[in-house]
Design a protein around this motif. Structure first.
Motif, mmCIF file in Angstrom:
data_model
loop_
_atom_site.group_PDB
_atom_site.id
_atom_site.type_symbol
_atom_site.label_atom_id
_atom_site.label_comp_id
_atom_site.label_asym_id
_atom_site.label_seq_id
_atom_site.Cartn_x
_atom_site.Cartn_y
_atom_site.Cartn_z
ATOM 1 N N ASP A 54 56.013 47.261 60.680
ATOM 2 C CA ASP A 54 57.718 47.928 61.112
ATOM 3 C C ASP A 54 58.025 47.130 61.896
ATOM 4 O O ASP A 54 58.218 46.766 62.867
ATOM 5 N N VAL A 55 59.396 46.097 61.162
ATOM 6 C CA VAL A 55 59.864 45.269 61.657
ATOM 7 C C VAL A 55 61.170 45.645 62.155
ATOM 8 O O VAL A 55 62.089 45.868 61.985
ATOM 9 N N MET A 56 61.839 44.820 63.397
ATOM 10 C CA MET A 56 62.746 45.491 63.774
ATOM 11 C C MET A 56 63.264 43.865 64.485
ATOM 12 O O MET A 56 62.266 42.332 64.611
ATOM 13 N N VAL A 57 64.475 42.554 63.901
ATOM 14 C CA VAL A 57 64.466 41.731 64.508
ATOM 15 C C VAL A 57 65.823 42.071 65.479
ATOM 16 O O VAL A 57 66.793 42.347 66.137
ATOM 17 N N CYS A 58 66.063 40.819 66.181
ATOM 18 C CA CYS A 58 66.593 40.405 67.737
ATOM 19 C C CYS A 58 67.073 39.466 67.380
ATOM 20 O O CYS A 58 66.601 37.919 67.733
ATOM 21 N N HIS A 59 68.664 38.822 67.078
ATOM 22 C CA HIS A 59 69.042 37.781 67.524
ATOM 23 C C HIS A 59 69.079 36.658 68.551
ATOM 24 O O HIS A 59 69.686 35.805 68.566
ATOM 25 N N ASP A 60 68.874 37.678 69.698
ATOM 26 C CA ASP A 60 69.910 37.235 71.332
ATOM 27 C C ASP A 60 68.490 38.099 72.071
ATOM 28 O O ASP A 60 68.136 38.997 72.362
ATOM 29 N N ARG A 61 67.993 37.477 73.595
ATOM 30 C CA ARG A 61 68.630 38.145 74.217
ATOM 31 C C ARG A 61 68.776 39.466 74.642
ATOM 32 O O ARG A 61 68.024 40.052 75.081
ATOM 33 N N GLU A 62 69.861 39.926 74.315
ATOM 34 C CA GLU A 62 70.835 41.202 74.615
ATOM 35 C C GLU A 62 70.151 42.168 73.512
ATOM 36 O O GLU A 62 69.609 43.018 74.085
ATOM 37 N N ALA A 63 70.179 41.704 72.449
ATOM 38 C CA ALA A 63 69.350 42.729 71.072
ATOM 39 C C ALA A 63 68.427 42.845 71.580
ATOM 40 O O ALA A 63 67.848 43.771 71.364
ATOM 41 N N LEU A 64 66.811 42.055 72.778
ATOM 42 C CA LEU A 64 65.853 42.581 72.731
ATOM 43 C C LEU A 64 65.737 43.137 73.197
ATOM 44 O O LEU A 64 65.161 44.003 73.558
ATOM 45 N N LEU A 65 66.994 43.175 74.565
ATOM 46 C CA LEU A 65 66.688 43.930 75.172
ATOM 47 C C LEU A 65 67.141 45.368 74.656
ATOM 48 O O LEU A 65 66.212 46.838 75.948
ATOM 49 N N ASP A 66 68.165 45.651 74.312
ATOM 50 C CA ASP A 66 68.676 46.832 73.626
ATOM 51 C C ASP A 66 67.590 47.571 72.551
ATOM 52 O O ASP A 66 67.042 48.102 72.786
ATOM 53 N N ALA A 67 66.209 46.551 72.747
ATOM 54 C CA ALA A 67 65.320 46.819 71.297
ATOM 55 C C ALA A 67 64.174 47.235 73.020
ATOM 56 O O ALA A 67 64.054 48.542 72.166
ATOM 57 N N LEU A 68 63.716 46.827 73.083
ATOM 58 C CA LEU A 68 63.096 47.306 73.630
ATOM 59 C C LEU A 68 63.278 49.023 74.975
ATOM 60 O O LEU A 68 61.910 49.573 75.096
ATOM 61 N N GLU A 69 64.303 49.099 75.269
ATOM 62 C CA GLU A 69 64.574 50.473 75.452
ATOM 63 C C GLU A 69 64.171 51.656 74.803
ATOM 64 O O GLU A 69 64.205 52.712 74.929
ATOM 65 N N LYS A 70 64.365 51.420 73.622
ATOM 66 C CA LYS A 70 63.844 52.118 72.200
ATOM 67 C C LYS A 70 62.010 52.125 72.011
ATOM 68 O O LYS A 70 61.400 53.444 71.567
ATOM 69 N N SER A 71 61.820 51.221 71.982
ATOM 70 C CA SER A 71 59.881 51.167 71.609
ATOM 71 C C SER A 71 59.810 49.566 72.027
ATOM 72 O O SER A 71 60.303 48.587 72.603
ATOM 73 N N VAL A 72 58.835 49.854 72.312
ATOM 74 C CA VAL A 72 58.145 48.328 72.805
ATOM 75 C C VAL A 72 56.679 47.554 71.346
ATOM 76 O O VAL A 72 55.685 49.007 71.566
ATOM 77 N N PRO A 73 56.893 47.201 71.092
ATOM 78 C CA PRO A 73 56.141 46.200 69.169
ATOM 79 C C PRO A 73 54.649 46.210 70.183
ATOM 80 O O PRO A 73 54.075 45.544 71.334
#
Length: 178
Positions: free
Chosen positions: A30-49
């Protein structure tokens, strides 16, 4: 019960990220792509891979090392593989210190990355080089180390190395930092 196959890809090259995403999805991740640090921060708020692939040099002077630190701080059990177009001893050491499980030089394919996820222990069978490091490689490692220290600021890097900015720019043109 299915093991956790969640994967974050932190990569600013959209074409490479899309290719990597497709390849891992074919392997049932199940893949989530983040293009920068800010997108990673947002994604980490929703789930932890369970897994992460992080490019060392992100666009706009961003450093993948910051992303490694964020991921590791969120959950130390995340298997993080750092990818880079230019591998150096300095950045490899820092990536591992910050929580990366493995460090791979590009080009690396999905097989290489997945194998790196599975390697938790060091490999004592890695051959030791009997050839000393060349002066060019030592110089390049020092340049790259200083680039990382300055957040990839070329003017500041040149100042710290005692080089003219144009001289450093010419050296960097010869070996692209990714």
């Amino acid at each position: 019960m299915r093991p956790d196959r969640s994967l974050f890809i932190v990569e600013d090259d959209t074409t490479f990220a899309k290719t990597l995403k497709r390849s891992f999805e074919k392997r049932d991740y199940d893949v989530m792509v983040c293009h920068d640090r800010e997108a990673l921060l947002d994604a980490l708020e929703k789930s932890v891979p369970a897994y992460a692939v992080v490019d060392l040099k992100l666009g706009a002077g961003g450093s993948g090392l910051e992303c490694v630190k964020l991921l590791s701080a969120r959950d130390a059990s995340i298997r993080i593989v750092v990818l880079t177009g230019f591998a150096s001893i300095a950045t490899a050491v820092e990536a591992i210190k910050l929580g990366a499980s493995h460090y791979l030089a590009k080009p690396a394919n999905t097989d290489d990355i997945e194998a790196a996820f599975g390697r938790a222990e060091g490999d004592i069978s890695v051959p030791l080089s009997s050839r000393p490091t060349s002066i060019k490689n030592l110089e390049w490692e020092r340049i790259h180390e200083t680039l990382v220290e300055t957040g990839f600021n070329i003017s500041e890097t040149a100042r710290r190395l005692g080089l003219h900015r144009r001289t450093l720019a010419r050296k960097l043109e010869k070996r692209v930092v990714r």
